[in-house]
Write a protein that holds these residues in place. Structure first.
Motif, PDB file in Angstrom:
ATOM      1  N   TRP A 263       0.843  -1.199   0.000  1.00 23.84           N
ATOM      2  CA  TRP A 263       0.000   0.000   0.000  1.00 23.84           C
ATOM      3  C   TRP A 263       0.878   1.249   0.000  1.00 23.84           C
ATOM      4  O   TRP A 263       0.577   2.240  -0.637  1.00 23.84           O
ATOM      5  N   ARG A 264       2.026   1.165   0.729  1.00 23.94           N
ATOM      6  CA  ARG A 264       2.929   2.321   0.811  1.00 23.94           C
ATOM      7  C   ARG A 264       3.762   2.479  -0.446  1.00 23.94           C
ATOM      8  O   ARG A 264       3.966   3.588  -0.921  1.00 23.94           O
ATOM      9  N   GLY A 265       4.250   1.353  -0.972  1.00 24.92           N
ATOM     10  CA  GLY A 265       5.223   1.433  -2.082  1.00 24.92           C
ATOM     11  C   GLY A 265       4.619   1.260  -3.460  1.00 24.92           C
ATOM     12  O   GLY A 265       5.233   1.629  -4.456  1.00 24.92           O
ATOM     13  N   GLY A 266       3.419   0.669  -3.534  1.00 21.60           N
ATOM     14  CA  GLY A 266       2.785   0.449  -4.830  1.00 21.60           C
ATOM     15  C   GLY A 266       3.257  -0.833  -5.497  1.00 21.60           C
ATOM     16  O   GLY A 266       4.178  -1.501  -5.023  1.00 21.60           O
ATOM     17  N   VAL A 267       2.592  -1.178  -6.597  1.00 20.19           N
ATOM     18  CA  VAL A 267       2.880  -2.446  -7.290  1.00 20.19           C
ATOM     19  C   VAL A 267       3.087  -2.216  -8.785  1.00 20.19           C
ATOM     20  O   VAL A 267       2.683  -1.188  -9.332  1.00 20.19           O
ATOM     21  N   LYS A 268       3.703  -3.229  -9.381  1.00 21.48           N
ATOM     22  CA  LYS A 268       3.848  -3.236 -10.844  1.00 21.48           C
ATOM     23  C   LYS A 268       2.718  -4.085 -11.423  1.00 21.48           C
ATOM     24  O   LYS A 268       2.402  -5.145 -10.874  1.00 21.48           O
ATOM     25  N   ILE A 269       2.143  -3.622 -12.522  1.00 20.50           N
ATOM     26  CA  ILE A 269       1.151  -4.448 -13.217  1.00 20.50           C
ATOM     27  C   ILE A 269       1.625  -4.707 -14.655  1.00 20.50           C
ATOM     28  O   ILE A 269       2.506  -4.005 -15.158  1.00 20.50           O
ATOM     29  N   ALA A 270       1.033  -5.694 -15.283  1.00 22.38           N
ATOM     30  CA  ALA A 270       1.328  -5.982 -16.692  1.00 22.38           C
ATOM     31  C   ALA A 270       0.039  -5.838 -17.490  1.00 22.38           C
ATOM     32  O   ALA A 270      -1.022  -6.296 -17.041  1.00 22.38           O
ATOM     33  N   LEU A 271       0.135  -5.182 -18.630  1.00 20.06           N
ATOM     34  CA  LEU A 271      -1.010  -5.193 -19.565  1.00 20.06           C
ATOM     35  C   LEU A 271      -0.861  -6.473 -20.364  1.00 20.06           C
ATOM     36  O   LEU A 271       0.114  -6.638 -21.089  1.00 20.06           O
ATOM     37  N   VAL A 272      -1.806  -7.380 -20.217  1.00 19.13           N
ATOM     38  CA  VAL A 272      -1.636  -8.708 -20.818  1.00 19.13           C
ATOM     39  C   VAL A 272      -2.153  -8.745 -22.261  1.00 19.13           C
ATOM     40  O   VAL A 272      -2.967  -7.908 -22.658  1.00 19.13           O
ATOM     41  N   LYS A 273      -1.640  -9.727 -23.014  1.00 22.81           N
ATOM     42  CA  LYS A 273      -2.043  -9.839 -24.426  1.00 22.81           C
ATOM     43  C   LYS A 273      -3.428 -10.465 -24.571  1.00 22.81           C
ATOM     44  O   LYS A 273      -4.185 -10.113 -25.461  1.00 22.81           O
ATOM     45  N   VAL A 274      -3.724 -11.430 -23.674  1.00 23.20           N
ATOM     46  CA  VAL A 274      -5.036 -12.064 -23.769  1.00 23.20           C
ATOM     47  C   VAL A 274      -6.089 -11.001 -23.442  1.00 23.20           C
ATOM     48  O   VAL A 274      -5.895 -10.182 -22.554  1.00 23.20           O
ATOM     49  N   ARG A 275      -7.182 -10.968 -24.229  1.00 23.41           N
ATOM     50  CA  ARG A 275      -8.204  -9.925 -24.047  1.00 23.41           C
ATOM     51  C   ARG A 275      -9.311 -10.396 -23.105  1.00 23.41           C
ATOM     52  O   ARG A 275      -9.568 -11.597 -22.981  1.00 23.41           O
ATOM     53  N   ARG A 276      -9.998  -9.417 -22.482  1.00 19.11           N
ATOM     54  CA  ARG A 276     -11.140  -9.740 -21.628  1.00 19.11           C
ATOM     55  C   ARG A 276     -12.232 -10.356 -22.496  1.00 19.11           C
ATOM     56  O   ARG A 276     -12.447  -9.905 -23.642  1.00 19.11           O
TER      57      ARG A 276
ATOM     58  N   PHE B   2       2.432  -7.876 -10.156  1.00 20.98           N
ATOM     59  CA  PHE B   2       1.495  -8.165  -9.057  1.00 20.98           C
ATOM     60  C   PHE B   2       0.121  -8.508  -9.604  1.00 20.98           C
ATOM     61  O   PHE B   2      -0.595  -9.345  -9.065  1.00 20.98           O
ATOM     62  N   GLU B   3      -0.263  -7.840 -10.703  1.00 21.84           N
ATOM     63  CA  GLU B   3      -1.593  -8.064 -11.282  1.00 21.84           C
ATOM     64  C   GLU B   3      -1.499  -7.934 -12.810  1.00 21.84           C
ATOM     65  O   GLU B   3      -0.685  -7.158 -13.329  1.00 21.84           O
ATOM     66  N   GLY B   4      -2.297  -8.703 -13.521  1.00 27.27           N
ATOM     67  CA  GLY B   4      -2.412  -8.581 -14.972  1.00 27.27           C
ATOM     68  C   GLY B   4      -3.674  -7.797 -15.280  1.00 27.27           C
ATOM     69  O   GLY B   4      -4.713  -8.047 -14.667  1.00 27.27           O
ATOM     70  N   VAL B   5      -3.567  -6.840 -16.182  1.00 27.91           N
ATOM     71  CA  VAL B   5      -4.732  -6.029 -16.536  1.00 27.91           C
ATOM     72  C   VAL B   5      -5.079  -6.260 -18.005  1.00 27.91           C
ATOM     73  O   VAL B   5      -4.207  -6.258 -18.875  1.00 27.91           O
ATOM     74  N   PHE B   6      -6.375  -6.479 -18.226  1.00 25.11           N
ATOM     75  CA  PHE B   6      -6.887  -6.788 -19.563  1.00 25.11           C
ATOM     76  C   PHE B   6      -7.287  -5.521 -20.325  1.00 25.11           C
ATOM     77  O   PHE B   6      -7.833  -4.581 -19.738  1.00 25.11           O
ATOM     78  N   LEU B   7      -7.132  -5.579 -21.656  1.00 19.75           N
ATOM     79  CA  LEU B   7      -7.856  -4.670 -22.548  1.00 19.75           C
ATOM     80  C   LEU B   7      -9.081  -5.444 -23.015  1.00 19.75           C
ATOM     81  O   LEU B   7      -9.081  -6.681 -23.019  1.00 19.75           O
ATOM     82  N   ASN B   8     -10.131  -4.705 -23.435  1.00 15.23           N
ATOM     83  CA  ASN B   8     -11.255  -5.409 -24.054  1.00 15.23           C
ATOM     84  C   ASN B   8     -10.971  -5.590 -25.550  1.00 15.23           C
ATOM     85  O   ASN B   8      -9.897  -5.183 -26.036  1.00 15.23           O
TER      86      ASN B   8
END
Ligand code: PDD
Length: 293
Positions: free
Chosen positions: A131-144, A175-181
């Motif tokens: 919460w203090r330092g934040g996280v890295k996320i990845a924009l993933v290739k697989v779509r929502r 830390f988390e993968g984020v989808f595009l639609n």
């Protein structure tokens, strides 16, 4: 949620040791991922926004045409009884409702009663540092998933879209993968919603981008508007995320989690931003206020 040795499980109305909590191999949840679930957060022995979770559970059940007759009070009781049986005052409770046992084949009319399982687990790890330092996320290739195919607004147990995204994001230690639609706009994380901040403007993907209507997303929008921020639920292109001053994730398990890096690109200064910290603090205050602790 991590498996707990010797935990107690609520299975179809009875609390049993996990070694005795068995579900049939004919269960549609096992055969087809044919079920729905909710994860709620228990703070000080009480559930945050249970009414929002049970409303969404009913929406998911209706979306899959699963008939489950239980009142909100009965569902809350099952969750809190399970938490108590496991000695949990701070933790996560997951209720899963599958279509139950049926014949092999997709026809749901062969099924009897739904199978209902409630798990309660302590909160895993301390999120304070993240919460203090934040996280890295990845924009993933697989779509929502497209909402016209399998609507992400239904919180179903067929989680392969999310599992594929998780496998991809783990490769870059995100830390988390984020989808595009499918239209190339931001959608959501595998288990979270996403927000971007530019100046004092807060933006988050609109529900019709094909996402889950997160309970924490809703509470965060509420908090932000009360604090005087403009919040737009809209379409967001990936370049707006890369060029944002701040970004963050929201979910039942992570509350407001700052994002400091997307793939190889630092967000803003590379540290959690002022607006994010403000919302993080005020969401915590709201939780404390509503649950009186
Ligand atoms: N996940 N989007 C997805 C795909 C999710 O699975 C979740 C929640 C969210 C955030 O919703 P909420 O704020 O209501 O938790 C968004 C839960 C925590 C889970 O999968 O257990």
């Amino acid at each position: 949620m991590k498996k707990n040795a010797n935990c107690k499980i609520w299975l179809n109305g009875r609390i049993v040791p996990d070694s005795k909590a068995k579900v049939s191999i004919w269960d549609r949840g096992f055969l087809y991922g044919d079920g729905v679930y909710e994860t709620v957060r228990v703070y000080n022995g009480r559930i945050f926004r249970s009414e929002g979770h049970w409303k969404r559970l009913r929406h998911s059940l209706a979306g899959l045409r699963i008939a489950y007759q239980a009142s909100d009070a009965q569902i809350t009781r099952a969750c809190l009884d399970t938490a108590r049986a496991n000695g949990i005052k701070e933790g996560l409770v997951r209720i899963t409702v599958t279509r139950g046992e049926g014949e092999v084949g997709y026809d749901p009319s062969t099924c009897g009663k739904p199978t209902v399982v409630v798990l309660a687990l302590p909160v895993r790890g301390d999120l304070t540092e993240l919460w203090r330092g934040g996280v890295k996320i990845a924009l993933v290739k697989v779509r929502r998933n497209h909402p016209g195919a399998l609507n992400p607004a239904i919180k179903h147990t067929n989680c392969l879209n999310g599992i594929l995204a998780k496998i991809e994001s783990l490769k870059s230690k995100a830390f988390e993968g984020v989808f595009l639609n499918l239209d190339g706009y931001l959608a959501e994380g595998t288990i979270s919603n996403i927000f971007v901040v530019k100046g004092s403007l807060v933006k988050t993907p609109a529900l019709d981008c094909g996402i889950l209507d997160g309970v924490t997303r809703g509470a965060t929008i509420e908090v932000a508007r009360k604090l005087g921020y403009t919040v737009n639920e809209t379409r967001i292109r990936p370049f707006e995320l890369y060029g944002a001053d701040e970004a963050f994730l929201t979910s039942t398990t992570m509350e407001v989690m700052p994002i400091v890096q997307v793939d190889r690109k630092k967000i803003g200064t590379g540290f959690p931003g002022r607006v994010t910290a403000h919302l993080q603090e005020h969401l915590k205050n709201l939780i404390r206020k509503e649950l009186k602790f």
